[in-house]
Every structure is written in C-alpha cells, then in structure tokens.
Design a protein around this motif. Structure first.
Motif: not given
Lengths: 334, 187
Positions: A71-73, A75-76, A142, A146
């Motif tokens: 579920n991580a973002n 890109l960030i 971040l 993230a």
C-alpha cells in the motif's frame, strides 16, 4: 588567487569521493569502537582485522531484494532516501574542509590548478549549511509517511518534532559565535581563530549546546528516537531494505561529518596550522575527534525518552542558549 | 546566459510543482511538491544575488513552516486520495483567477514602466546580511518590532493552549488516562 571553475569542480569531487568513502568506512569504525568499548573484538573475519567488512556490507546492500510494501506510495517511497543523501551532500558544499591549495605543477593536466577551501564560498555559508540540514528532515518524514506502516508514521512524527525543536537550539547556540566574529562566512570563522583564542574556550556554553543539538540533528544515540529499535521497531526506516536503506545510512553519516566539520571550523580553530601540525592534518584530527566523540557517547549513554527529549530542548537548552546570546551581547557592548 | 537558463528552469519547475500541489488529490504528493517548490523559490533569490534571503527562505519556509504543515498532514491517511468537496467550482476558479490577475498586475505595473528604483541599493562590498540588517533596524524598525510582538503573542497563546497538563508526564502517570477518558465523556 581566484578560484576557477575547474578548481571548484575538483573540490566538489574531493568532497564527494572522500566523504562518501568515509561515510562507508565510518560504519566499520563505529562497530570497532563500540566493540572495544564493550570489551569485544567487533568484525574480525572479512579481511585483516575485519577491514574488508565494509565491502561485504556493500555487496549485501546491493544484492538485497528491493521490497516496496503493497500500500505504499511508490514514488515518494523511492524519493525519500535520495532526499536524505542529497541534502547531506549539498550541505557539504558550503563547509570549508581543507585549506586552499594549488595542485603541484608536475601532475599532468591538472597541475597548477588552484583548489579553494570551500566549494561554494557564499557569504552566508553557515546559514546555508544549517538550512540544508533542516531540509534534510524531509527524508525521514516522507519515508515514514509513504510506507503505510504505523511504526513509520510514529518515526515520521518524531522526526518532525525532534528536528524542528533542535534546529532552534543549533541556531541560537551558534548565534553567539556569529556575533563575536561578525560574519556568517565559515572562512571568516577560520580566519578569526588564526589570531584569536579558539571559540570553544571563549564560548564554552555555545560549544556544548551545539554538540548536544548536533547529536539530535544527526540522529545519534542519546537522541536517536527516529529509529529506536526497542520502541518503534525501526521508525521511519521500518519498511526499507537494500540500497534504499543504505542511502539513509550514508546521509546520516554524511550529516555526522558535516556537524564534525562545523564544530571543528567554528569552535576548534578550523584548518589553521597548529603548533607543528600542518593545517590539513590538524583539521582532519579535529574532525576525527568529534566523530569519535559521537561514537564514544553512543557507547556510554542510554537513550532518552521522547518526553525527556522535548523537556531537555525547550526547558533546559533553549533558555540557556538565549541567556548565552544575551550575555554575549552585553559583554560585547560594555 | 547561465542566469537566464537557471531562471527559466527554476520558473518552469516551480510552477509545475505548485500546480501539482493544487491539482493533486494525494496529501503526500501535495506536501512534497509544495516543499520542493519552496526550495526552488530560494533559487530565485540566489540568482538575484540575495543570498541571505535565499537562505532565510530555506530555513523558514522549508525547514519550519512546511514541516509544521506536514505534521498536521499526519492526521490524514497519506496513502489514499482525498475526496474534495467543492460545491461551486466555477465561482472558486473565477475568484482565484481574478485575484491572481490583480496581484500580477500590481507587481508588474512598476516594472513595465521601468520607473522602479531601489531606495536602499545593495552594497556588494558589505554583503547581503548587513544590508538587510541596516534596513531592518532603521527604516523598517517599527514593523519589525511589531512583528516580533505578534510572534510573542502567538507563542504565548500556543503555550497556553497546549500546556494545560505540561507538568504531567503522559508516559509515567497512568491517572492521566482516566483524565483523558473523563474529558472524552464530558464531550
């Protein structure tokens, strides 16, 4: 002599090469120093006295599987380690490490090139370094936000409070030396201590405060609550593995070296010749001593609790720093 | 030459990043792009030779203000998109566009007529920080002091709002939990 573009490029390469090498080697030194202080041997198996351990660690980091949580973002999650490493090295652009020197004529191609002491001699060097280190807080922040992990979020929250609070102490503690020297350029600090006493003797309070805040800003042991294993697994770095995790580590060590250099240049006389020691060797010894001091403290002191950390910052260190600035001002005026 | 390249590079990047901030529905993207845009704005100050202001931009906006924003952002789930409620998109677009236009015209008008003159020109030999200091402590002393008083008021208000149980350690004293539960019940 005027600094040429070539000289600045050489300086930048020297900084990048030496610091990233030392940052890697620093992990070995840290393990060795800690081991000796705890009456162990530390890494011994890879190479003589475990000297090649760093190589083995490097191979391990590079070949590890690069895991990105579901579920991580993405890109960030990928950008965050780069922010830590990049800001740490950009901050190094503003600090003078070695004295000015000219490459000897007998070396082909580069002979006679003047290499300045600092890559970017801006008039506000010290503020630039502090500002860049302040921007470095976005790496852990971040990363923690993230990765879709509760430990990560706690680590990110601790990053924000710890870095924000201790920036205040760093800034205020270094304000008194700035008032005495009357300049924000680190080269001026160095020149000041060539014909005055070292600032660590005339400003002992500021020196101690700067070191304490430096420990907090580089996430060193009495204050390494960002990734406190016993409490928050690994904090902001919980979900990181392989080279991404390695970049956080390199950034952290580069920041340690930046703080060591700042302490050496601002408070400990910089790269002036010391007795019989040439300037470059003197500053290397000073930087190494501060670096060793950080490892020493790690071996000697336990962690503090988060509430103790905040108590220390806002109720103890910051008032002392303000009083120090006011007293310095009064002494200078009288 | 280099300055122009740097200027256009910085402007394109800044505008793009701030557009992402406004358009993105993801908290994390918005926050990251806003912080990165703030860093790039300091680049404009460096191009103009205002090193001191550039670094202040870095320390104040990137190091402090944005970090506070991001602290507030931790109350959101950063991995999901936010559903925005906009009831009158056309009205918001019109008002926002108009105010932006007015702002640009206000600042562009003196530049266009080329009648702008610095009351306090820079002294390259004295350095940037000194120039800012001299202007702050002579011409703009009263606004400077008023701003300081305002910040003091904000600080005291913050301490009073946050510091109701400041002398109690939340990690040690278990009776605090009861207190918190009581306050929740009262609500």
């Amino acid at each position: 002599m005027e600094a040429t573009a070539l000289g600045i490029v050489i300086k930048a390469i020297i900084i990048l090469a030496i610091i990233s090498a030392i940052a890697g080697f620093g992990t070995y030194l840290e393990r060795k120093v800690l081991a000796f202080m705890q009456r162990r041997l530390g890494p011994m198996h890879v190479g003589p006295y475990g000297l090649l351990q760093i190589l083995a660690d490097g191979i391990k980091l590079f070949t590890k599987e690069d895991i990105i949580p579901q579920n991580a973002n993405r890109l960030i999650f990928g950008i965050a380690p780069a922010i830590t490493a990049a800001t740490a090295f950009i901050a190094l652009a503003g600090v003078p490490v070695f004295p000015d020197f000219t490459i000897p004529e007998f070396i082909p191609l580069l002979g006679g090139t003047f290499v300045p002491s600092v890559a970017a001699d801006i008039n506000i060097g010290i503020l630039f370094v502090l500002g860049m280190m302040a921007a470095g807080l976005y790496g852990p922040l971040l990363a923690g936000m993230a990765q879709a992990n509760k430990w990560g979020i706690i680590g990110a929250a601790r990053t924000a409070i710890q870095f924000l609070s201790y920036e205040v102490v760093t800034g205020l503690s270094i304000l008194a030396p700035i008032m005495i020297v009357g300049s924000l350029s680190l080269v001026d600090f160095n020149n000041y201590s060539s014909d005055h006493a070292w600032l660590m003797f005339t400003q002992p309070v500021a020196f101690v405060l700067f070191l304490i805040a430096g420990f907090a800003e580089t996430n060193r042991t009495p204050f390494d609550l960002l990734e406190h294993e016993a409490e928050v697994v690994s904090g902001y770095a919980t979900e990181y593995s392989g080279m991404r995790w390695g970049m956080f580590f390199i950034g952290e060590y580069a920041n340690m070296i930046t703080i060591s250099i700042l302490a050496a240049v601002v408070f400990m006389g910089g790269y002036n010749d010391l007795f019989f020691l040439p300037g470059w060797l003197a500053v290397l010894l000073k930087i190494s001593f501060v670096f060793f001091f950080m490892l020493w403290v790690r071996a000697a002191w336990p962690h503090v609790r988060p509430d103790q950390l905040m108590w220390l910052c806002w109720k103890v260190l910051m008032p002392i720093a303000v009083i120090n600035v006011v007293v310095t001002g009064i002494v200078m005026m009288v | 030459m280099y300055e122009q390249i740097a200027f256009y590079l910085f402007s394109v990047l800044t505008v793009t990043l701030f557009l992402i901030t406004v358009m993105s529905k993801n908290v994390l993207y918005a926050m990251t792009s806003l912080a990165a845009g703030m860093v790039l704005i300091s680049g404009f100050f460096f191009i103009l030779g205002a090193d001191f202001l550039g670094v202040v931009q870095l320390i104040v906006y990137v190091g402090a203000v944005m970090a506070l924003y991001s602290f507030a952002m931790m109350f959101f789930d950063a991995t999901r998109n936010i559903k925005e409620k906009s009831t009158h998109p056309a009205l918001v677009f019109g008002l926002g566009g108009m105010s932006a236009l007015v702002l640009v015209m206000m600042f562009a008008a003196p530049l266009y007529s080329e009648k702008i003159q610095a009351f306090y020109p820079m002294h390259p030999e004295a350095g940037n920080a000194q120039d800012v200091g001299i202007v702050l402590f002579t011409k703009y002393l009263i606004p400077f002091e008023v701003a300081a008083v305002m910040l003091l008021v904000a600080m005291i208000a913050g301490i009073i709002l946050a510091g109701k149980k400041m002398d109690v350690s939340f990690t040690q004293d278990l009776s605090v939990d009861d207190e918190i539960m009581k306050q929740k019940d009262a609500k």
